[in-house]
Design a protein around this motif. Structure first.
Motif, PDB file in Angstrom:
ATOM      1  N   ASN A 261       0.860  -1.178   0.000  1.00 51.91           N
ATOM      2  CA  ASN A 261       0.000   0.000   0.000  1.00 51.91           C
ATOM      3  C   ASN A 261       0.899   1.231   0.000  1.00 51.91           C
ATOM      4  O   ASN A 261       1.669   1.449   0.947  1.00 51.91           O
ATOM      5  CB  ASN A 261      -0.916  -0.002   1.226  1.00 51.91           C
ATOM      6  CG  ASN A 261      -1.897  -1.164   1.192  1.00 51.91           C
ATOM      7  OD1 ASN A 261      -2.575  -1.384   0.199  1.00 51.91           O
ATOM      8  ND2 ASN A 261      -1.956  -1.928   2.273  1.00 51.91           N
ATOM      9  N   GLN A 270      -2.536   0.534  -4.260  1.00 51.10           N
ATOM     10  CA  GLN A 270      -2.257  -0.841  -3.845  1.00 51.10           C
ATOM     11  C   GLN A 270      -1.723  -1.613  -5.047  1.00 51.10           C
ATOM     12  O   GLN A 270      -2.381  -1.690  -6.093  1.00 51.10           O
ATOM     13  CB  GLN A 270      -3.514  -1.521  -3.310  1.00 51.10           C
ATOM     14  CG  GLN A 270      -3.233  -2.886  -2.688  1.00 51.10           C
ATOM     15  CD  GLN A 270      -4.471  -3.506  -2.070  1.00 51.10           C
ATOM     16  OE1 GLN A 270      -5.210  -4.214  -2.732  1.00 51.10           O
ATOM     17  NE2 GLN A 270      -4.705  -3.225  -0.778  1.00 51.10           N
ATOM     18  N   SER A 289      -7.893  -7.802  -0.841  1.00 45.58           N
ATOM     19  CA  SER A 289      -8.846  -7.264   0.132  1.00 45.58           C
ATOM     20  C   SER A 289      -8.296  -5.988   0.752  1.00 45.58           C
ATOM     21  O   SER A 289      -7.113  -5.884   1.055  1.00 45.58           O
ATOM     22  CB  SER A 289      -9.110  -8.302   1.223  1.00 45.58           C
ATOM     23  OG  SER A 289      -9.906  -7.753   2.244  1.00 45.58           O
ATOM     24  N   HIS A 290      -9.166  -5.002   0.930  1.00 48.41           N
ATOM     25  CA  HIS A 290      -8.734  -3.749   1.536  1.00 48.41           C
ATOM     26  C   HIS A 290      -9.832  -3.216   2.454  1.00 48.41           C
ATOM     27  O   HIS A 290     -10.133  -2.025   2.475  1.00 48.41           O
ATOM     28  CB  HIS A 290      -8.375  -2.708   0.466  1.00 48.41           C
ATOM     29  CG  HIS A 290      -9.355  -2.616  -0.657  1.00 48.41           C
ATOM     30  ND1 HIS A 290     -10.558  -1.943  -0.558  1.00 48.41           N
ATOM     31  CD2 HIS A 290      -9.307  -3.140  -1.900  1.00 48.41           C
ATOM     32  CE1 HIS A 290     -11.203  -2.034  -1.720  1.00 48.41           C
ATOM     33  NE2 HIS A 290     -10.469  -2.756  -2.535  1.00 48.41           N
ATOM     34  N   GLU A 291     -10.423  -4.134   3.236  1.00 48.07           N
ATOM     35  CA  GLU A 291     -11.537  -3.755   4.091  1.00 48.07           C
ATOM     36  C   GLU A 291     -11.109  -2.799   5.195  1.00 48.07           C
ATOM     37  O   GLU A 291     -11.876  -1.938   5.620  1.00 48.07           O
ATOM     38  CB  GLU A 291     -12.158  -5.018   4.708  1.00 48.07           C
ATOM     39  CG  GLU A 291     -12.764  -5.963   3.663  1.00 48.07           C
ATOM     40  CD  GLU A 291     -13.257  -7.255   4.296  1.00 48.07           C
ATOM     41  OE1 GLU A 291     -13.037  -7.433   5.514  1.00 48.07           O
ATOM     42  OE2 GLU A 291     -13.853  -8.070   3.585  1.00 48.07           O
ATOM     43  N   LEU A 294      -8.456   2.936   5.095  1.00 44.30           N
ATOM     44  CA  LEU A 294      -9.182   4.179   4.863  1.00 44.30           C
ATOM     45  C   LEU A 294      -8.165   5.259   4.516  1.00 44.30           C
ATOM     46  O   LEU A 294      -7.234   5.506   5.282  1.00 44.30           O
ATOM     47  CB  LEU A 294      -9.975   4.577   6.124  1.00 44.30           C
ATOM     48  CG  LEU A 294     -11.178   3.703   6.481  1.00 44.30           C
ATOM     49  CD1 LEU A 294     -11.757   4.140   7.817  1.00 44.30           C
ATOM     50  CD2 LEU A 294     -12.239   3.773   5.392  1.00 44.30           C
ATOM     51  N   ALA A 296     -10.216   3.962   0.952  1.00 46.49           N
ATOM     52  CA  ALA A 296     -10.109   2.733   0.161  1.00 46.49           C
ATOM     53  C   ALA A 296      -9.052   2.928  -0.919  1.00 46.49           C
ATOM     54  O   ALA A 296      -9.020   3.962  -1.586  1.00 46.49           O
ATOM     55  CB  ALA A 296     -11.456   2.393  -0.467  1.00 46.49           C
TER      56      ALA A 296
END
Length: 642
Positions: A261, A270, A289-291, A294, A296
């Motif tokens: 990131n 990313q 996945s990037h839950e 913040l 995103a």
């Protein structure tokens, strides 16, 4: 020469334009920046003085005069490129004066795990350019450049266009605009200074391009970075650029196999850094996945892969022919309408051999002002193995002796398949007004795969996304290359000595030599016809391949890897043997020699140059301690100084 000068382009934190000093250590400021970029440049085009390198950041990065000149000329479209709006393109230049920045362990680690086609360029720089140009309706028949001041008129890049006030005709005579000469804007079609009273009030002070200079071929990543940074820089200038460089200096190293990131200007990019262990994807790469992030992140599906289908749209009918030309290292001139089209086509062509490394020279964008112009255009010897991307039709005349020329027209809007360029004889090449086409007398060794074109056409009819079409095309080229390399890999593996012939206390056996005739005879049992449905003169293709730079590059790389494997197996054999029994009847000279050799291999293994397991490294360290402990005290002091 002082120590700072000898060490090369150091990295030291300082403000833009301010000189700074201090040696670069792995933990020093700008060490992380150096893992991604060499420097950031701002290139100015002054209408009276020509191109100039206005800013280099970090300020103490050292470029030779020849490198500065190449960056200046290659950072702007030339007079034949009708670039309107924001334009991004790339170039590649030769490093002059040898390696000036010492490579560190992290650099070697990143390269050792990366695919050979994505390793750092030790002798070349990549330049990634962001150039902006807009039309200003307030000026009659005039185009304007938008840089970091008011709207600016677009004038000729790198070419003087003479104008006759009596006849009204114009012609190109080459060179940079000079003060006092009558010269003409290509876009407006009128002499400079003759655009009316309104034009003089908008006479530009300077025109600019923002350039990222790197050794990494991560074109997709750096294009995305430029699209974020350049518009902001044009508004806020140096403070914005300094802040961005500070952020890049906080990025983690581009270690192969990792998903990173990368924060910049409030956005998180990313990316996945390709690794040798990665398996070729049959479709578009899956997003990570990037839950918990913040904001995103903006996910880049690749750091280096272009939209291959879009790049090859006008030449899809000839993809296999172009693949053979690339495989054989044939010289190819690509004449395109703009640097963006030129650079993308050249990069797409050089990528179609993956996983085979492209071992020939290539220039995504090239001009008559490049320092290698005479070298590439000489007629005193055969054309060099280079893929040259240009926008100036002057090269059609200059390189008429080249065997292959690809002329591309203006790009079409997405939708139906554009008209495919036709195969034409080189004798039909004309100066300046040459029509789009692939001018070559080359006859392919393999028969064309018509099913591929039908599949792509069917995808267009069903309105498949471009990334899906690209995946189909990339998979076809990958299978074509792998099926060609498979017999070579199989034969090369047979040259490796058997593991049982490796004994701990003798020199490892040598790799058997590569005999081309033996390989050709082996094709009956392991030929690519077992994995590829295409038919043709395979023996002829391999014989021609043996003469190309790609065979030499492939063989050297495989031989190096096999030699490292042999050395690793020999180290394992030593570590598995009983060293105390071996030392009983050995002289001190022989024991010391063993210590030195073990240490040398240990250093190479720790530097990721040998494929050795960690358990073997621990055992080797223990062996070294055991051997040294058996020696007299005076020798122990020499081998292990306090």
């Amino acid at each position: 020469m002082d120590q700072g000068s000898a060490a090369g382009p150091h990295r030291a934190r300082g403000r833009l334009g301010a000189p700074s000093c201090g040696a670069r250590a792995p933990g020093a400021p700008w060490a992380r920046f150096s893992a991604w970029l060499e420097c950031v440049c701002v290139v100015t085009f002054d209408l009276e003085l020509g191109q100039a390198l206005e800013l280099v950041y970090p300020s103490d990065f050292q470029l030779t005069d020849k490198e500065k000149s190449s960056i200046c000329y290659l950072s702007f479209p030339d007079s034949h490129s009708g670039c309107l709006g924001d334009t991004q393109f790339s170039f590649r230049i030769r490093q002059c004066g040898g390696q000036r920045r010492p490579w560190h362990t992290d650099d070697r680690h990143c390269d050792s795990g990366a695919p050979v086609s994505l390793q750092r360029e030790p002798a070349h720089y990549f330049g990634y350019v962001y150039f902006r140009q807009v039309k200003d309706s307030s000026v009659k028949r005039g185009y304007f450049q938008k840089a970091w001041g008011p709207a600016l008129p677009c004038y000729t890049w790198g070419f003087l266009i003479a104008w006759s006030p009596t006849s009204g005709h114009s012609w190109e005579v080459g060179g940079t605009p000079y003060p006092g000469r009558p010269w003409m804007s290509r876009a407006s079609g009128v002499p400079a200074g003759s655009q009316g009273a309104g034009a003089t009030s908008h006479r530009p002070r300077a025109l600019q391009s923002l350039v990222l200079v790197s050794r990494l071929p991560f074109v997709r990543l750096f294009q995305a970075l430029l699209s974020l940074v350049a518009p902001e820089y044009f508004d806020k200038l140096a403070p914005c650029l300094e802040a961005v460089c500070d952020e890049i200096d906080q990025w983690p190293a581009p270690v192969p196999g990792q998903t990173l990131n990368l924060p910049v200007m409030g956005v998180i990019l990313q990316v996945h850094i390709p690794s040798r262990a990665d398996k070729p994807e049959s479709g578009p790469p899956k997003q990570c996945s990037h839950e918990n992030l913040l904001p995103a992140p903006v996910v880049l599906t690749s750091v280096h892969e272009l939209d291959l289908f879009r790049c090859f749209r006008p030449v899809l009918a000839h993809v296999q022919l172009l693949w053979e030309l690339m495989l054989l290292g044939e010289p190819l001139l690509v004449l395109a309408p703009s640097p963006a089209v030129s650079s993308e086509m050249v990069l797409a062509l050089t990528s179609c051999l993956q996983p085979l490394k492209f071992c020939c020279d290539y220039r995504p964008y090239f001009t008559v002002h490049d320092s290698e112009f005479k070298e590439f255009t000489t007629r005193t010897q055969a054309p060099p193995s280079v893929v040259l991307g240009v926008t100036n039709p002057f090269f059609i005349k200059t390189l008429q002796h080249w065997p292959h020329v690809l002329r591309i027209g203006e790009p079409k809007m997405p939708g139906d398949l554009p008209k495919q360029v036709k195969l034409k004889k080189p004798s039909r090449l004309k100066t300046l007004d040459t029509k789009p086409g692939l001018y070559t007398a080359y006859m392919t060794y393999l028969h064309r795969d018509k099913a591929l074109l039908r599949r792509l056409l069917k995808g267009l009819q069903k309105k498949r996304p471009s990334d899906v079409q690209t995946a189909v095309l990339r998979r076809h080229l990958l299978e074509l290359t792998q099926s060609f390399l498979s017999p070579l890999e199989h034969y090369m593996a047979s040259l490796m000595p058997l593991q049982k012939s490796i004994t701990p206390w003798k020199t490892p056996p040598q790799i058997h030599p590569f005999h081309q005739d033996d390989f050709l005879r082996s094709l009956e049992h392991s030929g690519p016809q077992l994995t590829c449905l295409l038919k043709g003169d395979r023996l002829g293709l391999y014989r021609r391949f043996f003469k190309s730079p790609h065979f030499d590059g492939w063989y050297r790389q495989r031989h190096k890897e096999m030699a490292q494997k042999l050395e690793a197996l020999h180290l394992e054999a030593i570590c598995e043997a009983n060293i105390e029994i071996w030392m009983k009847d050995k002289s001190e000279v022989e024991v010391v020699d063993l210590v030195l050799k073990l240490r040398e291999r240990l250093v190479r293994a720790q530097g990721h140059q040998l494929p050795v397991k960690e358990a073997t490294l621990k055992r080797a360290r223990l062996y070294i301690e055991t051997v040294i402990g058996s020696l007299p005290k005076d020798l122990q002091v020499v081998l292990c100084p306090p």
